[in-house]
Design an enzyme around this catalytic site. Structure first.
Site, PDB file in Angstrom:
ATOM      1  N   SER A   1      38.528  44.772  44.597  1.00 38.32           N
ATOM      2  CA  SER A   1      39.953  44.754  44.511  1.00 38.32           C
ATOM      3  C   SER A   1      40.900  45.168  46.072  1.00 38.32           C
ATOM      4  O   SER A   1      40.071  45.185  46.406  1.00 38.32           O
ATOM      5  CB  SER A   1      40.502  45.085  42.999  1.00 38.32           C
ATOM      6  OG  SER A   1      41.633  44.710  42.735  1.00 38.32           O
TER       7      SER A   1
ATOM      8  N   HIS B   1      39.797  40.282  44.013  1.00 34.64           N
ATOM      9  CA  HIS B   1      41.060  39.548  43.603  1.00 34.64           C
ATOM     10  C   HIS B   1      41.692  38.392  44.429  1.00 34.64           C
ATOM     11  O   HIS B   1      42.962  40.003  45.411  1.00 34.64           O
ATOM     12  CB  HIS B   1      40.841  40.489  42.545  1.00 34.64           C
ATOM     13  CG  HIS B   1      41.171  40.743  41.252  1.00 34.64           C
ATOM     14  ND1 HIS B   1      40.850  42.333  40.518  1.00 34.64           N
ATOM     15  CD2 HIS B   1      39.645  40.788  40.970  1.00 34.64           C
ATOM     16  CE1 HIS B   1      40.346  42.658  39.376  1.00 34.64           C
ATOM     17  NE2 HIS B   1      39.330  41.171  39.817  1.00 34.64           N
TER      18      HIS B   1
ATOM     19  N   ASP C   1      38.569  45.237  36.040  1.00 28.95           N
ATOM     20  CA  ASP C   1      36.739  44.355  36.146  1.00 28.95           C
ATOM     21  C   ASP C   1      35.662  44.701  36.292  1.00 28.95           C
ATOM     22  O   ASP C   1      35.876  45.781  37.133  1.00 28.95           O
ATOM     23  CB  ASP C   1      38.071  43.180  37.033  1.00 28.95           C
ATOM     24  CG  ASP C   1      37.328  42.157  37.067  1.00 28.95           C
ATOM     25  OD1 ASP C   1      36.372  41.763  35.891  1.00 28.95           O
ATOM     26  OD2 ASP C   1      37.751  40.856  37.914  1.00 28.95           O
TER      27      ASP C   1
END
Length: 979
Positions: free
Chosen positions: A18, A45, A138
């Site tokens: 991310s 992401h 995540d």
């Protein structure tokens, strides 16, 4: 199928990243070899509003093919696949499947968790998960699925990550195999992929040999963790040991045993692998929906006491226990009732129980809970979710071994999901028997989707076979006693569960035969007898005991001292305690029992039952009518003295009471100390909470600033993208071969036209220029580039290639910010047609000048001012230009005389061809006599003057004068004069 398997990747690596992940990915692929045989899927992401440039950026750091994932794309070895924006990516049979993200408000998108879960299911032991820099959690749920499937998990060292949220969340699960800097990950990956466990599954079985080795492994586990894995399912145990051998790069089982002996941390690691708990909130939503709608509501509505008792066995980190608590609270709120619900949640893993008790879960858990439950039952603690206190107090967490520890009792509901599948059939039966003993008649038992009640199916009704919901018919007779003593001495690797099932079935059949024999003999030869264990629980009854047993009013408890008639309660309680303590037989005689058929006197014999090592201690109690008194006191047992027994019983109870008081006092003191510590801790937590609140406000402000900066960067990026596109279009449309080299003379960029001259392909980006082959002939390009870099300035040369094409080549320095030279730009403009035209002109000019000079006529070219611009050799002879010495010709400088038609001799007044210069009209065959100074003879010429027009227009640019020697021109001139 086999061919696809051979040509496919050795393993598929899912990389989650991310914020700050691009930098980590660049460093990872800079080190990762391009021929590892693995495939890499990058899940990042991405903003849904901007085009991702990830594929182009990563292509600069690896020689592997980089693709943007598309629907149905097959994953190939030595390739990198990038998730597109606004998409969720899954793997199915080695192909990538795309779906739109759910962008609704309140829904959490966790693309890393989704892909890793599908990767684990599709690839199993050939799957690898890597968690890199990023915020949030995540990936924490996805790596749990990877570990359950036998894959490997690597997390980036938080100290090397720009954002440590995701790496820390992964490490906090306790499931990561390695925590490494990015640069060290490729070496571990290659070692993992080359191990026989992954590279050649057919070679696995020779790795696992030697019963003695496994016995040693189980002994080490039991010694350090107090858990015996001997009778866990052999396939699961083998798979976990093989995985740990792969992680440690060990190929032989004895070497792994030695590693465990010398490194206690490896014992703990294997213990963690064997106890991996794959759980989540509302796992299998259809099961919980059906349970809440029908069966759980019935239990809560039809309760027989204010307290509802439930048990979640093998609770792991507590998600299932809290799920059950939330459903109970929902029912109470809906029906307006307040019940005392007590949920016992147990697991053999102490660390899992500790995490469950804290009730703190990663934010990614909200994807399973839904927005409503997150808001209702959780408080946010930074990037984590904290279960509220009201739900936490409903659950009691405790470390508990389902096989060896006694079960809970009087339960309304038991949940044990996906635990029995890891046990051999003998242990499965023992666990089901424990559940049958613990649950009330009419209570519920919930099992996993692949589990059944097995040989105790007669004790349960299947309410929902699909969702594995069973109802207890009541406590069934125990069919398995002392299982662990009869299961055999050792566990053999590769033993099939079917063999263990047959052995257990044979043992149960033997017990049925013995039971039939005892039942037949009990009526005629065996006195009424009771079998009791150390907990004074009645296990078996032989014969008619109606005169001695009764069920007391109130809650039913399986306690023999409360179930017998009052006269037998004291001697039984006292005698049983003594027999279990001493292990010797005890006999009381002439116990008076009111209403007994024997006339009121009873003989009581308590005898220990023989058993094998490890079996539960049992005794059998015989109840016989008293025989006539024997006169010989030496042969007669002592009569039961009620007063003495009562006195002994009172002494025992007083000792037990005193012991309990001392324990209670110690417990109270510990609780008071703990309470003071908790109060201090609470004050510290309140202070920390205020600090966190202040920090949160500061972070919110920083977040807004970062959002502004990010918007500016996005705007600049768009401008750069447009400029880059314009530049690319300009270079491609100009058809100019252009090559950009950096300061170290490595290829940075080139146009399609340059690829033809320098033989370039896409993978040559970053390649040194000296390694390239070009088509230019007879030119030292390396030397020219070196001179330009050295500061000699731009160079321009003409060059020809091996196909005869001509170029105007310019080599210019690539200058940044003043005098900083950062490379070289080479341009080649095609001048092939210009070169051909130039050669043709040179040929034509050569021919013209040759003709011009060999003509016998004199030819002059006059400019607009009447000056002689050029003259051929004949004209120079005629005009005697050589006599001037400088070779120049100018009518103004020539002191010539001209012969007029009248015969008069006069100076040459104006340039020859002046009429044509004035009028622009040609003059043909004009006779002209010229007399040189100092000579008497006149030379006659026939003169022709013609105007010159250049550029295809009517503008006059000069005059051509031709002198044709002609002696007859004198007569012509005389004739004109006379006329």
């Amino acid at each position: 199928m086999s061919r696809e398997k051979k040509t496919g990747p050795t393993c598929i690596v899912g990389i989650g990243a991310s914020a700050g992940g691009l930098e980590a990915l660049d460093r990872f692929f800079d080190v990762m070899p391009a021929d590892s045989g693995m495939a890499f899927v990058v899940i990042q992401h991405l903003s849904p509003d901007y085009k991702s440039l990830m594929a182009e950026l990563l292509a600069k750091h690896t020689r592997m093919a980089v693709h943007k994932a598309s629907e149905g794309m097959e994953v190939a070895p030595n390739s990198v696949y990038i998730i597109p924006p606004r998409k969720t990516l899954r793997l199915f049979h080695g192909r990538l499947l795309l779906s739109d993200q759910d962008r609704d408000r309140g829904n959490i998108n966790l693309p890393i968790d989704v892909f890793l879960a599908s990767l684990a299911e599709d690839q199993g032991e050939r799957s690898v998960g890597i968690i890199l820099s990023g915020t949030g959690s995540d990936g924490a749920r996805g790596i749990r699925a990877l570990k359950e499937a036998g894959g490997m998990v690597i997390a980036q060292d938080a100290e090397t990550a720009r954002f440590d949220g995701m790496p820390k969340a992964a490490v906090a699960t306790g499931l990561t195999d390695f925590v490494l800097p990015v640069e060290e990950m490729p070496e571990r990956l290659i070692a993992f992929a080359q191990h026989p466990y992954v590279a050649d599954p057919t070679r696995r079985s020779p790795l696992i040999v030697g019963e003695d080795n496994f016995s040693r492994i189980f002994a080490l586990l039991r010694e350090q963790t107090r858990v015996d894995f001997t009778f866990y399912k052999s396939s699961t145990v083998i798979r976990r040991i093989e995985r740990r051998m792969n992680v440690n790069q060990i190929h032989h089982l004895p070497d792994y045993v030695e590693l465990m002996t010398n490194r206690p941390s490896e014992v703990t690691a294997l213990y963690r692998d064997l106890l991996i708990g794959v759980t989540s909130f509302f796992r299998d939503p259809q099961v919980w929906e059906e349970l809440a709608r029908t069966h759980l509501a019935r239990i809560l509505a039809n309760r027989t006491s204010p307290e509802v008792r439930m048990w979640v066995a093998g609770c792991s980190t507590g998600e299932e226990a809290y799920t059950l608590a939330m459903l109970c609270r929902d029912w109470m709120e809906k029906n307006g009732e307040k019940l005392e619900v007590k949920i016992f949640a147990t697991d053999v893993d102490r660390d899992a129980i500790a995490r469950a008790g804290a009730g703190l879960y990663p934010e990614s858990a909200g994807a399973d809970l839904g927005a409503r439950n997150v808001t209702k039952y959780f408080n946010r603690q930074g990037d984590k979710l904290q279960i509220i206190r009201a739900v936490r107090e409903m659950v009691v967490f405790a470390q508990h071994n389902l096989i060896t520890d006694p079960p809970f009792t009087s339960l309304d509901f038991i949940s044990c999901r996906n635990l029995l599948i890891y046990l051999q059939p003998s242990l499965q039966l023992k666990a089901i028997e424990a559940f049958n003993f613990a649950v009330k008649p009419g209570g519920l038992l919930l099992l996993g989707t692949s589990e059944t009640t097995g040989d105790l199916s007669h004790a349960f009704d299947a309410l929902d076979s699909k969702h594995k919901i069973f109802q207890s018919k009541g406590r069934a007779r125990h069919t398995l006693r002392g299982d662990m003593g009869r299961l055999g001495v050792g566990w053999r690797p590769g033993e099939r569960p079917r063999r263990s099932g047959l052995a257990a079935a044979a043992a149960r059949e033997e017990e049925r035969v013995i039971d039939r024999i005892l039942t037949t003999l009990a009526g005629q030869y065996v006195p009424p007898a009771l079998v009791v264990n150390e907990r004074l629980e009645l296990l078996h009854v032989l014969g008619d005991t109606g005169d001695f047993l009764k069920l007391p009013s109130g809650q039913v408890r399986n306690d023999i001292s409360r179930m017998v008639v009052e006269e037998l309660s004291v001697p039984l309680a006292t005698g049983l305690r003594k027999v279990f303590r001493t292990g010797e037989e005890l006999r009381y005689t002439n116990i008076r029992v009111r209403g007994a058929a024997s006339g009121g006197l009873l003989n009581l014999t308590i005898r220990p039952l023989a058993g094998r090592k490890g079996q539960e201690a049992l005794v059998i109690i015989f109840l016989e009518a008293a025989e006539p008194r024997v006169t010989d006191t030496a042969e007669r047992p002592a009569d039961f003295d009620v007063d003495a027994a009562t006195e002994q019983r009172i002494v025992d109870l007083e000792q037990e009471l005193q012991f309990n008081r001392e324990n209670l006092q110690a417990t109270i003191e510990e609780l008071e100390t703990s309470n003071e510590e908790l109060q201090a801790t609470n004050e510290e937590l309140l202070a920390s909470n205020e600090e966190l609140q202040s920090t949160n406000e500061e972070l919110q402000s920083v977040n807004e600033e970062l959002h502004t900066v990010n918007s500016q960067y996005q705007s600049k990026i768009m401008e750069l993208i447009q400029l880059n596109n314009d530049f690319d279009h300009l270079l491609s449309s100009a058809h100019i071969a252009t090559l950009f080299l950096d300061k170290k003379l490595r290829v940075r960029k080139y146009t399609s036209a340059a690829s033809e001259v320098f033989r370039l392909i896409d993978s040559d980006i970053g390649r040194p220029f000296e390694h390239l082959n070009h088509r230019l002939l007879d030119i030292d390009l390396q030397a020219i580039i070196a001179d330009v870099l050295a500061g000699s300035g731009p160079r321009e040369v003409e060059a020809v290639d091996d196909a005869g094409n001509w170029y105007l080549m310019r080599v210019l320095p690539y200058v940044l910010g003043g005098d900083i030279v950062e490379g070289v730009v080479i341009t080649l403009v095609s001048i092939t047609r210009l070169a051909q035209t130039r050669r043709e002109l040179m040929t034509t000019e050569s021919r013209f000048f040759h003709l011009f000079d060999v003509l016998r006529q004199g030819v002059l070219y006059l400019d607009l001012d009447g000056r002689i611009a050029d003259a051929n050799a004949a004209a120079r002879v005629f005009l005697s230009a050589e006599e001037r010495g400088d070779g120049s010709l100018d009518f103004r400088n020539l002191e010539w005389l001209q012969q007029e038609p009248s015969g008069r001799i006069s100076p040459l007044g104006e340039p020859i061809g002046a009429d044509t210069l004035r009028t622009g009209q040609p003059v043909f065959d004009r006779p002209l006599g010229l007399r040189r100074p100092g000579h008497d003879d006149v030379q006659w010429f026939r003169v022709i003057t013609e105007p010159l027009h250049e550029g295809g227009n009517d503008a006059l640019s000069g005059v051509v004068v031709r002198f044709i020697p002609d002696a007859n021109a004198a007569a012509a001139s005389a004739g004109e004069g006379e006329s």
